[in-house]
Design a protein around this motif. Structure first.
Motif, short mmCIF file in Angstrom:
data_model
loop_
_atom_site.label_atom_id
_atom_site.label_comp_id
_atom_site.label_asym_id
_atom_site.label_seq_id
_atom_site.Cartn_x
_atom_site.Cartn_y
_atom_site.Cartn_z
N ILE A 213 70.29 119.07 68.47
CA ILE A 213 69.03 118.67 69.11
C ILE A 213 67.86 119.38 68.43
O ILE A 213 66.82 118.76 68.13
N LYS A 214 68.02 120.64 68.17
CA LYS A 214 66.96 121.40 67.47
C LYS A 214 66.72 120.82 66.08
O LYS A 214 65.57 120.65 65.66
N MET A 215 67.80 120.50 65.37
CA MET A 215 67.67 119.96 64.02
C MET A 215 66.91 118.63 64.02
O MET A 215 65.97 118.44 63.22
N LEU A 216 67.25 117.74 64.92
CA LEU A 216 66.59 116.44 64.97
C LEU A 216 65.15 116.56 65.47
O LEU A 216 64.28 115.77 65.08
N THR A 217 64.87 117.54 66.33
CA THR A 217 63.49 117.77 66.76
C THR A 217 62.63 118.20 65.59
O THR A 217 61.49 117.72 65.41
N GLU A 218 63.15 119.10 64.76
CA GLU A 218 62.41 119.52 63.57
C GLU A 218 62.22 118.34 62.61
O GLU A 218 61.15 118.21 61.99
N LYS A 219 63.24 117.50 62.49
CA LYS A 219 63.11 116.32 61.63
C LYS A 219 62.01 115.39 62.12
O LYS A 219 61.19 114.90 61.32
N PHE A 220 61.96 115.16 63.42
CA PHE A 220 60.94 114.26 63.98
C PHE A 220 59.53 114.81 63.69
O PHE A 220 58.65 114.05 63.27
N ILE A 221 59.33 116.08 63.91
CA ILE A 221 58.00 116.67 63.69
C ILE A 221 57.62 116.57 62.20
O ILE A 221 56.51 116.17 61.85
N MET A 222 58.56 116.92 61.31
CA MET A 222 58.25 116.89 59.87
C MET A 222 58.02 115.48 59.38
O MET A 222 57.15 115.24 58.53
N ASP A 223 58.78 114.51 59.90
CA ASP A 223 58.58 113.12 59.47
C ASP A 223 57.16 112.63 59.74
O ASP A 223 56.61 111.83 58.98
N VAL A 224 56.56 113.11 60.82
CA VAL A 224 55.19 112.71 61.14
C VAL A 224 54.20 113.47 60.27
O VAL A 224 53.26 112.89 59.69
N LEU A 225 54.39 114.76 60.15
CA LEU A 225 53.43 115.60 59.42
C LEU A 225 53.40 115.31 57.93
O LEU A 225 52.35 115.40 57.29
N VAL A 226 54.56 114.97 57.34
CA VAL A 226 54.63 114.80 55.90
C VAL A 226 53.79 113.63 55.41
O VAL A 226 53.42 113.56 54.22
N GLN A 227 53.44 112.71 56.30
CA GLN A 227 52.60 111.58 55.89
C GLN A 227 51.22 112.05 55.42
O GLN A 227 50.59 111.39 54.60
N ASN A 228 50.79 113.19 55.93
CA ASN A 228 49.49 113.72 55.52
C ASN A 228 49.55 114.37 54.13
O ASN A 228 48.51 114.72 53.57
#
Length: 403
Positions: A213-228
């Motif tokens: 759960i922690k791993m996928l939460t970090e993935k979700f946050i990074m997937d959004v931020l990396v667009q910038n």
């Protein structure tokens, strides 16, 4: 001669003693006495001469042995005349003086040569030092020139530090969320975040273990931020499509010009981002848009976030999400302002093989197919691309299923 004189004196003393004894005891006549005394005197002289000759011969042999002049007997030495020996000594002395003079001349030459070389070394050292100063000045001027073209004061090293900071902040937030999470609610929410990953997520369990759960939460946050951090995207600006068309054109005909265009646009955006300007308002709107998307997803997976922020005027979790978005946007402008391409490398999940040079597996595996990309590798694209920050992935072995 001194020995002979002493011998003579001793002989005369003996003669006197004998004469007195003879006069007192035997009472011989004066003629006989004088005759006897004369014979004794002559005998004494002969003994003294023999002793002196023997001593001189011994000294000559000893001197001959120590000077290694060799094989000439003492009798030959005695036969040499004083003038011959003196001539040889003078010749030997003259030769030694010449050798000494040559040594002094050679020494003087070496001293002068040493002084010349010392001066040459000093001159070369000074020249090298001046060249070093000039090189440093040129390097400084070059860095100043490059800095004038960048939108921020960042370098590759500071960009790497910023990446570390963002990743640590994401991990810290995910850890806080897991502590209060409902595993079942979080699992069902995370399954809906990626249409192409629903089945792999379900295979890992329902509910998911806390580390997943922690791993996928970090993935979700990074997937959004990396667009910038995409080099071809300027958050909030309406020039997106036109800019991409120009970049594609320059990439085909003049790649360096495409970098300069990107740098100039980035510099203008950053320099004009002051309160009250249109660019400032557009960027604030871009931050808000990213924040809403992230916050909505987190509150879906962790409903307590909304409940707690609703009761907190400072919105504890909401402010953390906003900080992450602002950090990602600032990092994106720092990347776009560099004279080289630095960006997140594309990672194709469920297709791409694990690359240990650019990736680190979540479970320490060294092979397999990338099932989940938690954080993409950030790559410096030069003649030989190299990662400034390795990607973080979770791999599966072909034919097997992740737990």
């Amino acid at each position: 001669m001194q020995k002979i004189v002493r011998c003579r004196a001793m002989s005369w003393n003996k003669l006197n003693d004998i004469r007195m004894q003879s006069h007192g005891i035997y009472h011989v006549s004066g003629f006989i006495l004088r005759t006897v005394l004369l014979h004794l005197y002559l005998f004494s002289l002969m003994n003294s001469a023999t002793h002196s000759q023997s001593t001189a011969t011994s000294n000559n042999k000893t001197q001959t042995a120590h000077t290694t002049v060799t094989t000439r007997t003492s009798s030959l030495h005695l036969q040499e005349s004083p003038s011959t020996s003196l001539s040889k000594l003078k010749a030997h002395l003259a030769h030694q003086q010449k050798v000494l003079h040559d040594y002094y001349a050679e020494k003087e030459h070496y001293v002068q040569e040493s002084e010349r070389l010392t001066e040459a070394i000093a001159a070369i050292t000074e020249k090298t030092y001046q060249k070093q100063l000039e090189r440093e000045q040129l390097q400084q001027n070059y860095e100043t020139h490059l800095q004038s073209l960048r939108a921020t004061k960042d370098t590759v090293d500071t960009i790497r530090v910023r990446l570390h900071t963002i990743k640590q902040n994401i991990a810290s937030l995910a850890t806080e969320l897991i502590e209060k999470a409902d595993p079942s609610v979080a699992t069902h929410a995370l399954q809906t975040f990626w249409l192409n990953l629903r089945e792999p997520i379900e295979r890992m369990g329902d509910p998911l273990p806390s580390p997943r759960i922690k791993m996928l939460t970090e993935k979700f946050i990074m997937d959004v931020l990396v667009q910038n951090m995409n080099l071809s995207t300027f958050p909030g600006l309406t020039i997106g499509q036109n800019y991409k068309t120009l970049i594609d054109f320059f990439e085909d005909y003049d790649p360096c010009l495409s970098i300069r265009l990107r740098q100039e646009i980035t510099r203008v955006v950053v320099s004009k981002n002051t309160p009250g300007t249109e660019i400032h308002q557009v960027l604030r709107q871009a931050v808000l848009s990213n924040w809403k998307f992230l916050y909505a997803g987190l509150t879906k997976a962790f409903p307590f976030v909304y409940q707690q922020d609703k009761a907190d005027a400072k919105m504890y979790y909401g402010s953390k999400v906003q900080m992450l978005v602002e950090q990602a946007m600032t990092l994106g402008f720092a990347m776009k302002g560099q004279e080289v391409d630095i960006t997140a490398a594309e990672t194709r999940e469920q297709l791409q093989a694990f690359d240990p040079d650019f990736m680190v597996d979540e479970d320490g595996q060294m092979s397999g197919i990338v099932e989940f990309c938690i954080c993409p590798p950030f790559v410096l694209y030069t003649e030989t691309p190299r990662p400034i920050e390795k990607g973080r992935v979770l791999c599966s072995i072909p034919g097997s299923h992740l737990p």
